[in-house]
Design a protein around this motif. Structure first.
Motif, PDB file in Angstrom:
ATOM      1  N   UNK A 118       8.903  -6.583 -14.605  1.00 17.88           N
ATOM      2  CA  UNK A 118       9.740  -6.360 -15.584  1.00 17.88           C
ATOM      3  C   UNK A 118      11.256  -6.477 -15.489  1.00 17.88           C
ATOM      4  N   UNK A 119      11.545  -7.051 -14.102  1.00 17.34           N
ATOM      5  CA  UNK A 119      13.032  -7.356 -13.807  1.00 17.34           C
ATOM      6  C   UNK A 119      13.541  -8.208 -14.660  1.00 17.34           C
ATOM      7  N   UNK A 120      13.216  -9.443 -14.899  1.00 21.56           N
ATOM      8  CA  UNK A 120      13.821 -10.189 -15.552  1.00 21.56           C
ATOM      9  C   UNK A 120      14.182  -9.552 -17.145  1.00 21.56           C
ATOM     10  N   UNK A 121      13.181  -8.673 -17.724  1.00 25.66           N
ATOM     11  CA  UNK A 121      13.538  -8.272 -19.149  1.00 25.66           C
ATOM     12  C   UNK A 121      14.597  -7.223 -18.940  1.00 25.66           C
ATOM     13  N   UNK A 122      14.874  -6.424 -17.998  1.00 22.13           N
ATOM     14  CA  UNK A 122      15.644  -5.439 -17.875  1.00 22.13           C
ATOM     15  C   UNK A 122      17.218  -6.259 -17.433  1.00 22.13           C
ATOM     16  N   UNK A 123      17.078  -7.123 -16.501  1.00 22.99           N
ATOM     17  CA  UNK A 123      18.512  -7.947 -16.020  1.00 22.99           C
ATOM     18  C   UNK A 123      18.805  -8.642 -17.260  1.00 22.99           C
ATOM     19  N   UNK A 124      17.942  -9.057 -18.171  1.00 24.34           N
ATOM     20  CA  UNK A 124      18.640 -10.218 -19.141  1.00 24.34           C
ATOM     21  C   UNK A 124      19.068  -9.058 -20.425  1.00 24.34           C
ATOM     22  N   UNK A 125      19.080  -8.040 -20.429  1.00 23.27           N
ATOM     23  CA  UNK A 125      19.540  -7.175 -21.600  1.00 23.27           C
ATOM     24  C   UNK A 125      18.275  -6.707 -22.316  1.00 23.27           C
ATOM     25  N   UNK A 126      17.132  -6.627 -22.115  1.00 27.36           N
ATOM     26  CA  UNK A 126      16.357  -6.511 -23.031  1.00 27.36           C
ATOM     27  C   UNK A 126      16.250  -4.875 -23.470  1.00 27.36           C
ATOM     28  N   UNK A 127      16.684  -3.868 -22.690  1.00 22.06           N
ATOM     29  CA  UNK A 127      16.646  -2.495 -22.959  1.00 22.06           C
ATOM     30  C   UNK A 127      17.502  -2.332 -23.983  1.00 22.06           C
ATOM     31  N   UNK A 128      18.936  -3.173 -23.792  1.00 17.51           N
ATOM     32  CA  UNK A 128      20.033  -2.823 -24.781  1.00 17.51           C
ATOM     33  C   UNK A 128      19.487  -3.535 -26.148  1.00 17.51           C
ATOM     34  N   UNK A 129      19.001  -4.774 -26.321  1.00 17.65           N
ATOM     35  CA  UNK A 129      18.762  -5.811 -27.320  1.00 17.65           C
ATOM     36  C   UNK A 129      17.764  -4.952 -28.269  1.00 17.65           C
ATOM     37  N   UNK A 130      16.757  -4.250 -27.599  1.00 17.86           N
ATOM     38  CA  UNK A 130      15.824  -3.664 -28.395  1.00 17.86           C
ATOM     39  C   UNK A 130      15.728  -2.227 -28.402  1.00 17.86           C
ATOM     40  N   UNK A 131      16.676  -1.310 -27.827  1.00 16.89           N
ATOM     41  CA  UNK A 131      17.011  -0.012 -27.815  1.00 16.89           C
ATOM     42  C   UNK A 131      15.734   0.522 -27.097  1.00 16.89           C
ATOM     43  N   UNK A 132      15.546  -0.080 -26.130  1.00 16.41           N
ATOM     44  CA  UNK A 132      14.216   0.528 -25.399  1.00 16.41           C
ATOM     45  C   UNK A 132      14.904   1.966 -24.239  1.00 16.41           C
ATOM     46  N   UNK A 133      14.016   3.092 -24.727  1.00 16.41           N
ATOM     47  CA  UNK A 133      14.571   4.277 -23.952  1.00 16.41           C
ATOM     48  C   UNK A 133      14.054   4.374 -22.661  1.00 16.41           C
ATOM     49  N   UNK A 134      14.336   5.097 -21.861  1.00 16.50           N
ATOM     50  CA  UNK A 134      13.908   5.280 -20.363  1.00 16.50           C
ATOM     51  C   UNK A 134      12.545   5.601 -20.421  1.00 16.50           C
ATOM     52  N   UNK A 135      12.057   6.480 -21.347  1.00 16.27           N
ATOM     53  CA  UNK A 135      10.468   6.760 -21.260  1.00 16.27           C
ATOM     54  C   UNK A 135       9.834   5.597 -21.606  1.00 16.27           C
ATOM     55  N   UNK A 136      10.164   4.517 -22.755  1.00 18.63           N
ATOM     56  CA  UNK A 136       9.658   3.543 -23.278  1.00 18.63           C
ATOM     57  C   UNK A 136       9.688   2.387 -21.645  1.00 18.63           C
ATOM     58  N   UNK A 137      10.681   2.438 -21.235  1.00 20.34           N
ATOM     59  CA  UNK A 137      10.847   1.522 -19.982  1.00 20.34           C
ATOM     60  C   UNK A 137       9.822   1.706 -18.888  1.00 20.34           C
ATOM     61  N   UNK A 138       9.422   3.196 -18.809  1.00 16.70           N
ATOM     62  CA  UNK A 138       8.325   3.806 -17.819  1.00 16.70           C
ATOM     63  C   UNK A 138       6.878   3.273 -18.216  1.00 16.70           C
ATOM     64  N   UNK A 139       6.877   3.325 -19.691  1.00 19.36           N
ATOM     65  CA  UNK A 139       5.677   2.703 -20.303  1.00 19.36           C
ATOM     66  C   UNK A 139       5.530   1.221 -20.074  1.00 19.36           C
ATOM     67  N   UNK A 140       6.459   0.503 -19.980  1.00 16.77           N
ATOM     68  CA  UNK A 140       6.399  -0.914 -19.710  1.00 16.77           C
ATOM     69  C   UNK A 140       6.047  -1.266 -18.455  1.00 16.77           C
TER      70      UNK A 140
END
Length: 331
Positions: A53-75
């Motif tokens: 999941x590192x490249x998704x998080x590093x490249x701004x994926x959480x912000x772009x798709x409004x991914x919450x911490x709980x959803x990140x855990x699911x990823x």
């Protein structure tokens, strides 16, 4: 050579044995503890998910798709297919503007027996969203979309998203790319073959990002670590040892299973990562082995140790619930 780690006894006699290998590493790459072959090469299986999941998080994926911490855990999860897991997968896909038909992880019954029984009782079908790897697949699809490349064929090693993930996994484990081999995992995507030492090193770096020499990836590693620590039931499932270890220790110990009994742990802010592999791939050996390793490394308080052993007692029972044997760590 793998060492004998567990005895299963009946009437005082050893009936079954399990062998395994363990590596406990700090951020400096020093071996804190090892058993058997710390450099045993093995497929990382789902224990690699935090680093995929590192490249998704590093490249701004959480912000772009409004991914919450709980959803990140699911990823980064190997979830049990419980209702909250399925709801999270669907919500993530909704944020991507997609539905679950895009998932190419295959159909497998939920890891939660209760969740599966509930589906059967309702006459509902098992779907790709119940697959324990559906979060990872959603993340890879999201990565492709974020990079502006088609996500069709996203499971293939030659797909651009998979090539980027490969580079980040190698970076996280501090292994040269030409030394990182791949196979195909149960859910159809590339799986990584590398020494237990490097798996443990990656988890050490994840445990304490400030000491992990992550450079520009430090913030991303911390986000992933903190989501895993905060939502253990999401990365695993109700009653599973990954979740229970983290819950009992208040998120101090992060645990992540991989298929065929490869297993990794990170001790939050304690500069320590652990990887082990049970030689025969037995899931039955996972729970006692996790507890035994944590006890061996003195990582549990007496109360935590007691709570874990009450939840996962080291005994064997017959069909009538009678204790007829023991499970003994022998290292």
């Amino acid at each position: 050579m793998s060492e004998i780690v567990l005895h299963y006894t009946r009437a005082g006699h050893v009936e079954n044995i399990h062998r395994g290998d363990v590596a406990a590493i700090n951020c400096a790459g020093e071996i804190v503890y090892s058993l058997g072959n710390a450099n045993l090469p093995m497929f990382w299986r789902s224990a690699a998910k935090p680093f995929q999941a590192l490249p998704f998080v590093k490249n701004g994926g959480l912000e772009k798709y409004n991914i919450t911490d709980e959803e990140l855990a699911l990823l980064v999860s190997s979830h049990s297919g419980e209702p909250n897991h399925v709801a999270l997968v669907r919500e993530i896909l909704k944020k991507l503007g997609l539905d679950e038909s895009v998932l190419d992880c295959g159909v497998v019954r939920p890891m939660s027996g209760k969740a599966f029984k509930d589906l059967v009782a309702k006459g509902e079908k098992v779907l790709p969203v119940h697959n324990p790897c559906s979060g990872k697949h959603s993340q890879i699809i999201a990565l492709a979309m974020m990079l502006g490349i088609p996500f069709e064929g996203y499971t293939k090693p030659e797909h651009a998203a998979q090539k980027l993930i490969f580079k980040h996994v190698a970076m996280a484990a501090k292994i040269p790319e030409d030394k990182l081999e791949i196979g195909i995992d149960g859910c159809g995507v590339p799986v990584f073959y590398l020494p237990l030492y490097n798996m443990a090193l990656a988890y050490a770096r994840l445990s304490t990002p400030a000491k992990g020499d992550w450079g520009e990836y430090e913030i991303s590693a911390k986000k992933i670590r903190d989501a895993m620590s905060k939502y253990p039931q999401v990365i695993s499932g109700t009653g599973r040892i990954d979740a229970v270890v983290s819950e009992i220790t208040g998120g101090r110990i992060i645990a992540k299973i991989g298929a065929d009994a490869v297993y990794c742990l990170a001790v939050k802010d304690e500069n320590l990562g652990i990887a082990f592999k049970i030689e025969d791939g037995s899931y039955a050996a996972i729970n006692p082995m996790v507890i035994a390793v944590l006890k061996k490394l003195d990582l549990l308080t007496k109360d935590e140790e007691k709570a874990l052993e009450e939840k996962f007692p080291p005994v064997l029972k017959n069909h009538r619930g009678e204790i007829i044997g023991t499970i003994e760590a022998v290292f």
